[in-house]
Design a protein around this motif. Sequence first.
Motif, short mmCIF file in Angstrom:
data_model
loop_
_atom_site.label_atom_id
_atom_site.label_comp_id
_atom_site.label_asym_id
_atom_site.label_seq_id
_atom_site.Cartn_x
_atom_site.Cartn_y
_atom_site.Cartn_z
N VAL A 146 0.60 -1.42 0.00
CA VAL A 146 0.05 0.00 0.01
C VAL A 146 0.86 1.60 -0.49
CG1 VAL A 146 -1.60 1.27 1.37
CG2 VAL A 146 -2.13 -1.35 1.10
N MET A 147 1.62 1.18 0.61
CA MET A 147 2.81 2.67 0.65
C MET A 147 3.54 2.67 -1.41
SD MET A 147 5.89 2.23 4.05
CE MET A 147 4.98 2.64 5.42
N SER A 148 3.78 1.95 -1.48
CA SER A 148 4.18 1.43 -2.75
C SER A 148 3.11 2.76 -4.01
CB SER A 148 4.25 0.74 -3.44
OG SER A 148 5.69 0.63 -3.10
N GLU A 149 1.33 1.98 -3.19
CA GLU A 149 0.24 2.19 -4.11
C GLU A 149 0.64 4.24 -3.88
OE1 GLU A 149 -2.99 2.32 -6.09
OE2 GLU A 149 -1.44 1.28 -6.00
N LEU A 150 0.79 4.34 -2.24
CA LEU A 150 0.79 5.84 -1.92
C LEU A 150 1.39 6.70 -2.05
CD1 LEU A 150 -1.27 5.28 1.65
CD2 LEU A 150 -1.92 6.32 -0.62
N ALA A 151 2.71 6.27 -2.07
CA ALA A 151 4.09 6.55 -2.10
C ALA A 151 4.21 7.75 -0.80
CB ALA A 151 3.76 7.86 -3.71
#
Length: 429
Positions: A418-423
């Motif tokens: 999810v971090m990769s999605e949100l940056a």
Amino acid sequence: MTAPLTVPADLAGWLAYIEALHPASIEMGLERVDLVRERLGLNPTFPVVIVAGTNGKGSTCAMLECIYHAAGYRVGCYTSPHFVRYSERVRVGCEEIADANLVHAFAAVEAARQDTSLTYFEFGTLAAVWYFTHAAVDVAILEVGLGGRLDAVNVFNPACSIVTSVDLDHMDFLGNDRECIGREKAGVFRTAIPAICGDDHPPQSLKAYAREIGADLRCIGEDFTLNALDDGCEYRVGDVSLKLPLPALAGNFQLNNAACVINALHALQATLPVKINHIRQGLQEVILNGRFQACSSRPHVILDVAHNPHAATALAGNLQQRLITGRTIAVFSMLADKDIAGVVGVMAAQIDAWYVAAVEHARGATQSQLLACIAAVDGNAQLNGYENVTLAYRQACIDAGENDRIIVFGSFFTVADVMSELAVIHVDK
């Protein structure tokens, strides 16, 4: 003997290379890593703080790092795992190491390794301390990867050791009860060296080992305390009392972590003097990704790496303290070798709907395993299955109203997706 692997030139190549070096991701024991340490000549002259514990290691490292940085010291900090970039693991001056410096560090370890096998974590640990030595840090904070006694960071001699908490996790390696696990974690203690324990009920095995080797054991609730006040908190040790702000990291359990940090600062005061204003600044400015990390407000999105019942209990407490008018939606996945039923049992009362997917990891539980486990714990649970965590998160965002909240939890891998999605990774502190 197998043909040697081709040594790469860039960071991506190095990470693939060191992951392929050893047939297992975990091999308990210090002989191999200590041999390579000797070849590298790694005998740090700067103070080293080793931080072990079932939960709270990352928070404790982050607070120590932030306070020493506020005091003007050049601080090296090594933690694991990472979320998006490997360089999150190795920081100097609260900044991630540059890829080129990681490449140099990996090359130095490879040259010293010769034909000695090292796991991914062992290789990375030696590379981090090699870099800290060449970067001339004033202090290094090393987070244990697994256990303590046989963990790679334990080849280095600490000026202070911390065990934040002891609970059931990694039982295949550490033992089936708190006494066995406590003894493994106590392995980071040393004779006549400050040995700090932040567990409210430390295992007798931990205390017994500290006595056996003559460690300078300091236990929360017995030798020092940190209690919440209406306008902050108060730390006490002996006749010393300090009035401090609450840590910026959310949760009452962070008081125990902060107490360990302040006791460590006190223990190392003669070597690394710190003023009370530095402690206050560090506690207020500390940031730690993936620990009840708020990323959005409409709907609320919270990221938390809670992956065992002890951590899930803390997460549930944080959610209970922050009531909302809408629903709580879980984006959830875990590794198959974790106590999935235990985590779900703790969290079930806090969750209105589960959006479930498998993480892309060899140890990841399948979607069907996760759904079956949740259904077994809560027969009335609203369940939704997705191909991967990213799709589960996207659908949760579509379905959530502005008064709802989405809690992403279950493992570092779940949060990382999810971090990769949100940056949303914070590079600067």
